[in-house]
Design a protein around this motif. Structure first.
Motif, PDB file in Angstrom:
ATOM      1  N   TRP A  34     -15.841   1.912  -5.845  1.00  0.00           N
ATOM      2  CA  TRP A  34     -14.925   1.249  -6.775  1.00  0.00           C
ATOM      3  C   TRP A  34     -15.161   1.780  -8.182  1.00  0.00           C
ATOM      4  O   TRP A  34     -16.288   1.826  -8.659  1.00  0.00           O
ATOM      5  CB  TRP A  34     -15.114  -0.262  -6.754  1.00  0.00           C
ATOM      6  N   LEU A  87     -13.480  -6.170   5.243  1.00  0.00           N
ATOM      7  CA  LEU A  87     -13.893  -5.872   3.869  1.00  0.00           C
ATOM      8  C   LEU A  87     -15.017  -6.763   3.352  1.00  0.00           C
ATOM      9  O   LEU A  87     -14.984  -7.256   2.230  1.00  0.00           O
ATOM     10  CB  LEU A  87     -12.686  -5.966   2.927  1.00  0.00           C
ATOM     11  N   ARG A 105     -21.709  -5.536   3.520  1.00  0.00           N
ATOM     12  CA  ARG A 105     -20.730  -4.556   3.973  1.00  0.00           C
ATOM     13  C   ARG A 105     -21.094  -4.051   5.374  1.00  0.00           C
ATOM     14  O   ARG A 105     -22.266  -3.790   5.671  1.00  0.00           O
ATOM     15  CB  ARG A 105     -20.652  -3.380   3.005  1.00  0.00           C
ATOM     16  N   THR A 130      -5.514  -3.076  -4.944  1.00  0.00           N
ATOM     17  CA  THR A 130      -6.171  -1.829  -5.348  1.00  0.00           C
ATOM     18  C   THR A 130      -5.144  -0.867  -5.942  1.00  0.00           C
ATOM     19  O   THR A 130      -5.398   0.328  -6.046  1.00  0.00           O
ATOM     20  CB  THR A 130      -6.874  -1.139  -4.162  1.00  0.00           C
ATOM     21  N   THR A 188     -17.778 -11.318  -4.479  1.00  0.00           N
ATOM     22  CA  THR A 188     -16.616 -10.769  -5.183  1.00  0.00           C
ATOM     23  C   THR A 188     -16.426 -11.464  -6.528  1.00  0.00           C
ATOM     24  O   THR A 188     -16.140 -10.819  -7.541  1.00  0.00           O
ATOM     25  CB  THR A 188     -15.360 -10.919  -4.306  1.00  0.00           C
ATOM     26  N   CYS A 242      -5.552  -8.549  -2.091  1.00  0.00           N
ATOM     27  CA  CYS A 242      -6.480  -7.434  -1.851  1.00  0.00           C
ATOM     28  C   CYS A 242      -6.069  -6.220  -2.690  1.00  0.00           C
ATOM     29  O   CYS A 242      -5.937  -5.106  -2.192  1.00  0.00           O
ATOM     30  CB  CYS A 242      -6.504  -7.101  -0.360  1.00  0.00           C
ATOM     31  N   PHE A 265     -17.750  -2.326  -3.636  1.00  0.00           N
ATOM     32  CA  PHE A 265     -18.150  -1.076  -2.975  1.00  0.00           C
ATOM     33  C   PHE A 265     -18.571  -0.039  -4.008  1.00  0.00           C
ATOM     34  O   PHE A 265     -18.067  -0.023  -5.140  1.00  0.00           O
ATOM     35  CB  PHE A 265     -17.001  -0.507  -2.142  1.00  0.00           C
ATOM     36  N   ARG A 315       0.848  -1.197   0.000  1.00  0.00           N
ATOM     37  CA  ARG A 315       0.000   0.000   0.000  1.00  0.00           C
ATOM     38  C   ARG A 315       0.882   1.245   0.000  1.00  0.00           C
ATOM     39  O   ARG A 315       1.728   1.403   0.879  1.00  0.00           O
ATOM     40  CB  ARG A 315      -0.935   0.007   1.210  1.00  0.00           C
ATOM     41  N   SER A 326     -10.576  -8.414  -3.533  1.00  0.00           N
ATOM     42  CA  SER A 326     -11.417  -8.634  -2.356  1.00  0.00           C
ATOM     43  C   SER A 326     -12.767  -7.950  -2.530  1.00  0.00           C
ATOM     44  O   SER A 326     -13.097  -7.434  -3.603  1.00  0.00           O
ATOM     45  CB  SER A 326     -10.716  -8.076  -1.111  1.00  0.00           C
ATOM     46  N   ILE A 339     -13.662  -5.156  -1.779  1.00  0.00           N
ATOM     47  CA  ILE A 339     -13.559  -3.741  -2.132  1.00  0.00           C
ATOM     48  C   ILE A 339     -14.147  -3.483  -3.517  1.00  0.00           C
ATOM     49  O   ILE A 339     -14.742  -2.428  -3.757  1.00  0.00           O
ATOM     50  CB  ILE A 339     -12.083  -3.273  -2.077  1.00  0.00           C
TER      51      ILE A 339
END
Length: 246
Positions: free
Chosen positions: A170, A193, A199, A143, A211, A141, A167, A117, A162, A164
């Motif tokens: 996204w 997550l 959620r 992103t 997912t 995961c 969401f 990250r 994941s 995410i």
């Protein structure tokens, strides 16, 4: 602990063929191994040291203990990596601890589960060095940028998505389409997550189907087909024995 058997049963009913229980510390790796032993053939475990806690790690003391966990049947090194977003540990220390684990992966011929990250430049450099030593693994995961994903794929690595991606915020379906069929993975990252429509709740493996459905929608592929892809890719990456899958 109170409802783990029920959680695993729901995973089976949702179509899961295996669960990878992540060890992000020595202590968690020991617990993950115990859980895997109680559910042999369905739950597998990993052993690693998360970048958030790198500052508390004595490499000379931790690496032999981590090696013991790997030799006890772990299917991967990790979760490990670099996190420059929270900076819970000094960056130089994170790199040292990550490098030591990449070296262990090379030594034991195991894949690596990588958390990255806001650390793309260093991640790119360290993955390239590790790949030169024969190490492969997964950016979990994910992103991050298209550029880092493309480099990882070129090096023979996998990309995992994941909840995410379900969401509302996204907005990068192009990234979901960028990953080739044979490098695609999906994960729960439980207990975090939880995907839509769950959620905000404690996540669990059964919900990874949400997912997978979102991946299928973005990639214009059938849900069952994507489920088969990610299952087979996980089996191949982690070396899961076909005979052990229910």
């Amino acid at each position: 602990d109170a409802d783990r058997d029920a959680v695993l049963q729901r995973a089976v009913e949702a179509g899961a063929r295996a669960v990878i229980c992540i060890g992000e510390s020595i202590e968690a790796s020991i617990r993950a191994a115990e859980i895997a032993e109680r559910h042999t053939g369905f739950v597998w475990f990993t052993a690693g040291l998360h970048p958030h806690s790198a500052a508390s790690v004595d490499i000379h003391e931790a690496m032999p203990r981590l090696r013991e966990r790997l030799d006890a049947g772990a299917v991967a090194v990790g979760e490990c990596g670099l996190d420059y977003h929270y900076d819970n540990s000094p960056r130089a220390v994170q790199r040292d601890v990550f490098a030591a684990q990449l070296a262990l992966a090379a030594e034991r011929a195991l894949p690596v589960i990588v958390h990255t990250r806001k650390a793309e430049e260093d991640t790119r450099s360290m993955l390239s060095e590790a790949a030169a030593a024969g190490v492969k693994g997964v950016l979990h995961c994910y992103t991050g940028s298209h550029a880092l994903a493309e480099i990882a794929i070129e090096l023979g690595w996998y990309i995992s998505f994941s909840g995410i991606i379900t969401f509302t915020r996204w907005a990068d379906d192009d990234l979901l389409r960028l990953v080739p069929d044979d490098r695609l993975l999906a994960e729960s990252d439980a207990p975090y997550l939880a995907p839509v429509p769950n959620r905000g709740r404690r996540n669990e493996p059964a919900w990874v189907e949400s997912t997978v459905s979102r991946l299928a929608l973005a990639r214009e592929q059938g849900v069952d087909g994507v489920g088969i892809l990610v299952s087979e890719n996980a089996r191949r990456l982690f070396g899961l024995a076909s005979s052990a899958v229910p």
